[in-house]
Design a protein around this motif. Structure first.
Motif, short mmCIF file in Angstrom:
data_model
loop_
_atom_site.label_atom_id
_atom_site.label_comp_id
_atom_site.label_asym_id
_atom_site.label_seq_id
_atom_site.Cartn_x
_atom_site.Cartn_y
_atom_site.Cartn_z
N ASP A 47 -2.18 6.29 -0.15
CA ASP A 47 -3.34 5.47 -0.51
C ASP A 47 -4.19 5.20 0.72
OD1 ASP A 47 -2.41 5.38 -3.09
OD2 ASP A 47 -1.99 3.22 -3.09
N VAL A 48 -5.47 5.02 0.50
CA VAL A 48 -6.38 4.68 1.60
C VAL A 48 -6.06 3.28 2.10
CG1 VAL A 48 -8.80 4.26 2.21
CG2 VAL A 48 -8.20 6.18 0.72
N VAL A 49 -5.99 3.11 3.41
CA VAL A 49 -5.74 1.80 4.01
C VAL A 49 -7.08 1.24 4.47
CG1 VAL A 49 -4.61 0.53 5.85
CG2 VAL A 49 -3.42 2.43 4.74
N ASP A 50 -7.49 0.15 3.85
CA ASP A 50 -8.72 -0.54 4.23
C ASP A 50 -8.32 -1.76 5.05
OD1 ASP A 50 -11.06 -1.97 4.49
OD2 ASP A 50 -11.58 -1.91 2.35
N PRO A 51 -8.51 -1.74 6.38
CA PRO A 51 -8.10 -2.87 7.20
C PRO A 51 -8.67 -4.21 6.73
CG PRO A 51 -8.63 -1.01 8.60
CD PRO A 51 -9.05 -0.64 7.20
N ALA A 52 -9.85 -4.19 6.14
CA ALA A 52 -10.46 -5.44 5.67
C ALA A 52 -9.73 -6.02 4.46
CB ALA A 52 -11.93 -5.20 5.33
N LYS A 53 -8.95 -5.19 3.77
CA LYS A 53 -8.25 -5.65 2.57
C LYS A 53 -6.73 -5.58 2.70
CE LYS A 53 -12.04 -4.21 -0.41
NZ LYS A 53 -12.45 -3.28 -1.47
N LEU A 54 -6.24 -5.39 3.91
CA LEU A 54 -4.82 -5.17 4.14
C LEU A 54 -4.02 -6.46 4.26
CD1 LEU A 54 -2.61 -3.06 4.64
CD2 LEU A 54 -3.22 -3.13 7.06
N THR B 229 0.85 -1.19 0.00
CA THR B 229 0.00 0.00 0.00
C THR B 229 0.89 1.24 0.00
OG1 THR B 229 -1.58 -1.27 1.35
CG2 THR B 229 -1.96 1.10 1.14
#
Length: 195
Positions: free
Chosen positions: A76-83, A72
């Motif tokens: 960029d946006v950090v999406d915990p569900a997609k990390l 990432t």
């Protein structure tokens, strides 16, 4: 492991501990702790081993583990569900190592993510020796982590780790996270904490 190595030629070496994420939902509720609660933290029948690694090997072990995180870029946006689960890596094949402090820079490519790796406040010497407390699954090559299967075994226990956990809880009588929990690593991007 420290107790098992007492009085041996390995007694003075620092002991590090490998831990895997077996469940994102396992928890010990406030109140009476049951055997089921403690066993839920470690659902597998693994046993404990002690393996001899160098500082360089420990770094490579952590670099391999860090592939778990999706790359990432800063900003960029950090999406915990997609990390997590990058490259299809399951949760149980992500290891943290207790006894060291380090950053996992998710903006870097796999193999170049570990920075600030230190032991007791000093950079880890690549030639230094460490004892890694590791489960027998990792020790036998489970997860394809580097170096551990070929490393020298200093000690092994036939008791299941979950039983060791249960016996520890029984002996302590009270489980207080402040007595053993610590934050030794963090996710970063270009040196800045992600969270």
């Amino acid at each position: 492991v420290k107790g098992a190595l007492a009085g041996t030629e390995w007694a003075a070496l620092p002991v590090l501990s490998q831990a895997s994420c077996f469940s994102r939902t396992a928890a010990i509720p406030a109140g009476q702790v049951t055997i089921r609660d403690a066993a839920g933290l470690y659902p597998f029948e693994n046993t404990l081993e002690a393996r001899l690694l160098t500082g360089a090997q420990v770094r490579e072990y952590l670099e391999y583990s860090a592939k778990y995180f999706v790359r990432t870029a800063p900003g960029d946006v950090v999406d915990p569900a997609k990390l997590t689960n990058a490259e299809g890596t399951p949760d149980y094949n992500y290891d943290a190592v207790y006894g060291l402090t380090y950053d996992v820079d998710i903006s870097e490519p796999v193999g170049s993510r570990i920075s600030g790796l230190s032991f007791q406040g000093k950079p880890v010497d690549p030639a230094a020796q460490f004892v890694l407390a590791v489960n027998n699954y990792r020790a036998s090559g489970g997860g394809n982590f580097p170096h551990v299967p070929q490393s020298r075994q200093l000690w092994a226990n036939s008791d299941e780790i979950r039983n060791t956990i249960i016996q520890w809880v029984k002996a302590k009588g009270t489980v207080d996270p402040a007595q053993f929990a610590s934050v030794d690593w963090r996710l970063t991007r270009a040196g800045a904490p992600v969270f």
